[in-house]
Scaffold this motif. Structure first.
Motif, PDB file in Angstrom:
ATOM      1  N   VAL A  68      -0.904   2.613   6.240  1.00 15.12           N
ATOM      2  CA  VAL A  68      -2.303   2.364   6.593  1.00 15.12           C
ATOM      3  C   VAL A  68      -2.494   0.868   6.860  1.00 15.12           C
ATOM      4  CG1 VAL A  68      -4.690   2.435   5.764  1.00 15.12           C
ATOM      5  CG2 VAL A  68      -3.159   4.358   5.315  1.00 15.12           C
ATOM      6  N   VAL A 121       1.924  11.597  13.391  1.00 14.17           N
ATOM      7  CA  VAL A 121       0.476  11.794  13.459  1.00 14.17           C
ATOM      8  C   VAL A 121      -0.195  10.451  13.201  1.00 14.17           C
ATOM      9  CG1 VAL A 121      -1.515  12.996  12.483  1.00 14.17           C
ATOM     10  CG2 VAL A 121       0.698  14.155  12.607  1.00 14.17           C
ATOM     11  N   ASN A 122      -1.146  10.117  14.048  1.00 14.63           N
ATOM     12  CA  ASN A 122      -1.865   8.858  13.878  1.00 14.63           C
ATOM     13  C   ASN A 122      -3.355   9.075  14.031  1.00 14.63           C
ATOM     14  OD1 ASN A 122      -1.777   5.674  14.010  1.00 14.63           O
ATOM     15  ND2 ASN A 122      -3.264   6.396  15.513  1.00 14.63           N
ATOM     16  N   GLY A 123      -4.123   8.486  13.128  1.00 17.19           N
ATOM     17  CA  GLY A 123      -5.580   8.496  13.259  1.00 17.19           C
ATOM     18  C   GLY A 123      -6.094   7.068  13.156  1.00 17.19           C
ATOM     19  N   GLY A 133      -4.097   4.989  10.242  1.00 14.97           N
ATOM     20  CA  GLY A 133      -3.092   5.587   9.373  1.00 14.97           C
ATOM     21  C   GLY A 133      -2.076   6.332  10.219  1.00 14.97           C
ATOM     22  N   SER A 134      -0.794   6.156   9.908  1.00 12.03           N
ATOM     23  CA  SER A 134       0.264   6.818  10.665  1.00 12.03           C
ATOM     24  C   SER A 134       1.305   7.383   9.718  1.00 12.03           C
ATOM     25  CB  SER A 134       0.964   5.841  11.619  1.00 12.03           C
ATOM     26  OG  SER A 134       0.070   5.293  12.546  1.00 12.03           O
ATOM     27  N   ARG A 135       1.839   8.540  10.085  1.00  8.21           N
ATOM     28  CA  ARG A 135       2.894   9.136   9.282  1.00  8.21           C
ATOM     29  C   ARG A 135       3.860   9.894  10.188  1.00  8.21           C
ATOM     30  NH1 ARG A 135       4.980   8.224   4.209  1.00  8.21           N
ATOM     31  NH2 ARG A 135       5.790  10.128   3.272  1.00  8.21           N
ATOM     32  N   TYR A 188       8.823   6.866   4.738  1.00  8.28           N
ATOM     33  CA  TYR A 188       9.183   7.100   3.347  1.00  8.28           C
ATOM     34  C   TYR A 188       7.978   6.977   2.417  1.00  8.28           C
ATOM     35  CZ  TYR A 188      13.754   6.049   5.381  1.00  8.28           C
ATOM     36  OH  TYR A 188      14.863   6.029   6.159  1.00  8.28           O
ATOM     37  N   ASP A 189       8.223   7.225   1.160  1.00  7.00           N
ATOM     38  CA  ASP A 189       7.208   7.071   0.108  1.00  7.00           C
ATOM     39  C   ASP A 189       6.094   8.118   0.252  1.00  7.00           C
ATOM     40  OD1 ASP A 189       8.776   4.989  -0.657  1.00  7.00           O
ATOM     41  OD2 ASP A 189       7.487   3.439   0.209  1.00  7.00           O
ATOM     42  N   ARG A 190       5.208   8.132  -0.754  1.00  5.33           N
ATOM     43  CA  ARG A 190       4.219   9.200  -0.815  1.00  5.33           C
ATOM     44  C   ARG A 190       3.030   8.988   0.097  1.00  5.33           C
ATOM     45  NH1 ARG A 190       3.767  12.042  -6.537  1.00  5.33           N
ATOM     46  NH2 ARG A 190       2.790  13.471  -5.090  1.00  5.33           N
ATOM     47  N   LEU A 191       2.678   7.733   0.338  1.00  8.14           N
ATOM     48  CA  LEU A 191       1.479   7.467   1.121  1.00  8.14           C
ATOM     49  C   LEU A 191       1.819   7.135   2.569  1.00  8.14           C
ATOM     50  CD1 LEU A 191      -0.457   5.305  -1.476  1.00  8.14           C
ATOM     51  CD2 LEU A 191      -1.004   7.637  -0.758  1.00  8.14           C
ATOM     52  N   PRO A 192       0.983   7.586   3.495  1.00  8.50           N
ATOM     53  CA  PRO A 192       1.186   7.190   4.891  1.00  8.50           C
ATOM     54  C   PRO A 192       0.967   5.696   5.049  1.00  8.50           C
ATOM     55  CG  PRO A 192      -0.956   8.212   4.634  1.00  8.50           C
ATOM     56  CD  PRO A 192      -0.252   8.361   3.307  1.00  8.50           C
ATOM     57  N   PHE A 204       6.365  12.834   9.999  1.00  8.70           N
ATOM     58  CA  PHE A 204       6.757  13.965   9.147  1.00  8.70           C
ATOM     59  C   PHE A 204       8.129  14.455   9.595  1.00  8.70           C
ATOM     60  CE2 PHE A 204       2.136  13.879   9.143  1.00  8.70           C
ATOM     61  CZ  PHE A 204       1.838  13.994   7.791  1.00  8.70           C
ATOM     62  N   ASP A 227       4.124   3.796   3.936  1.00  7.65           N
ATOM     63  CA  ASP A 227       5.269   3.660   4.824  1.00  7.65           C
ATOM     64  C   ASP A 227       5.208   4.767   5.869  1.00  7.65           C
ATOM     65  OD1 ASP A 227       8.174   2.177   4.783  1.00  7.65           O
ATOM     66  OD2 ASP A 227       8.310   4.218   5.564  1.00  7.65           O
TER      67      ASP A 227
END
Lengths: 285, 145
Positions: free
Chosen positions: A134, A181-183, A166-168, A128-132, A170, A125
């Protein structure tokens, strides 16, 4: 269109005078990249267009112009996202090159392509949640006036780009401000995103290309950031530069997003130092 | 080949680095202070409850809720999460929300109401974000239960 409907649409765009577009938080659909995928302006992100949650659908329509003086790129298109899982998009690009056409006596004034995109959220997500969040995505591209690309060494007039992103976001990460942040890793042989065809006399296989964006949310409505997009260099007649930009995004409501950027596109088809203003508008539904 | 390996390693690091961390108690009470201590927190909670009551998207979920108790527990919870000198005496988030089958959209509607409440209390964006960052990990215990 009657006055009431027009008024309704304007109220809608201005803010909360209409039903919400979807249950995701403001700006979490990003804007639309020039290839029609939800993202930044030149890089696709791991977000899906519109504001639909896992229980909803949504989408965008967008129009973008980049003008460097020598070149002008116009792109427009639309997308649909289902249950924040799958995004389908279509975009049309037109690169006007009057300067080059006159100087080199070219047979066409523009280069054109259509892009059909699909993006699948694998896991995670954005907020939210632990993982970015993807995604994997593909962009099928069809160059529609291939004479010039073929003359400068391009090998084919259609091809597919594949990417993993992948995006998150923070929360409160930089002095209390939210940081996005996005890669993105792209596997592509598109010359100048495909406007100059696919593959070339120098290199005809796909390259693994790094793209990335970092953005700071000044508040829920205003975003500033930078983007970088590595490009292949398949054609021997001219260099192809990596692209970068600094941007500001404005999200007055979940219906409307505006983006402006200063883009540095380097050398494009023998003309160096291509820099200019990037403007984009997006309507979400 | 080297270039591709390097790119892959870089992407893997970025993805791993993005993974969120489990919520730990705050190291200081700086957020509690920034929110205006308990009085400030209480004003935010009150403003939030008024906004929820007016929010047609989610108000119906609170039809059978003891609002006075909810107000007290939210005050305690925000205080604890902000590093203040409080104890949370309510039930776990998972227990409280069991059976409601709240959606992502419901959760975000409440987040939007909370942001609006903090805006109305003129809290800086940086302070708003820090409180949201403390509360965000609770979502997994709240939605679709």
């Amino acid at each position: 269109m009657n006055k009431t409907a027009l008024c309704g649409i304007l109220l809608c765009l201005a803010g909360s005078a209409c039903a919400d577009t979807g249950g995701r938080l403001l700006a979490t659909g990003g804007v639309t990249n020039i290839e029609g995928s939800a993202g930044g302006g030149i890089v696709p992100w791991a977000v899906l267009s519109g504001y639909g949650t896992r229980d909803e659908w949504g989408g965008d329509a967008f129009a973008t112009r980049v003008d460097t003086g020598d070149y002008r790129l116009d792109a427009f298109g639309a997308s649909l996202a289902f249950n924040n899982r799958v995004e389908l998009s279509v975009a049309r690009q037109r690169l006007d090159m009057d300067a080059l056409t006159k100087a080199a006596g070219l047979p066409h004034k523009s280069l054109n392509q259509d892009v059909f995109g699909v993006k699948l959220r694998l896991f995670g997500d954005l907020v939210y949640d632990r993982l970015p969040q993807v995604v994997v995505g593909a962009q099928y591209k069809r160059q529609t006036n291939f004479l010039i690309p073929s003359l400068v060494g391009a090998q084919r007039d259609s091809d597919t780009d594949f990417y993993l992103a992948g995006s998150r976001l923070f929360l409160g990460a930089v002095g209390g401000y939210n940081l996005l942040v996005n890669g993105t890793l792209r596997y592509s042989r598109a010359n100048e995103t495909g406007l100059l065809g696919f593959g070339g006399d120098r290199r005809d296989s796909r390259s693994l290309l790094k793209e990335g964006s970092v953005a700071l949310l000044l508040n829920p409505r205003w975003v500033v950031g930078v983007e970088y997009r590595e490009k292949p260099d398949n054609l021997s007649f001219a260099g192809e530069s990596d692209w970068q930009d600094v941007f500001v995004g404005y999200f007055p409501s979940k219906r409307l997003a505006l983006a402006a950027a200063w883009a540095d596109l380097g050398e494009i088809a023998t003309l160096e130092g291509q820099r200019g203003l990037f403007l984009s508008m997006q309507l979400s539904y | 080949m080297y270039r591709e390996l390097r790119a892959t390693a870089c992407a893997a690091l970025v993805l791993i680095g993005m993974a969120g961390c489990a919520s730990q108690p705050p190291e200081s009470d700086s957020l509690y202070q920034a929110l205006g201590e308990q009085a400030g927190i209480n004003r935010v909670v009150e403003a939030l409850l008024y906004r929820i009551a007016d929010d047609v998207r989610i108000a119906h979920h609170f039809a059978d809720t003891d609002i006075a108790r909810l107000q007290e527990k939210l005050q305690e919870q925000f205080c604890v999460e902000a590093g203040g000198p409080c104890e949370y005496t309510g039930d776990s988030m998972a227990d409280v929300h069991a059976g409601f089958d709240l959606t992502e959209a419901d959760f975000n509607a409440l987040v939007e109401d909370l942001i609006a409440a903090m805006e109305a209390e003129r809290l800086p964006v940086t302070v708003q974000n820090r409180l949201l960052q403390r509360l965000a990990p609770m979502r997994a215990d709240i939605i679709y239960r």
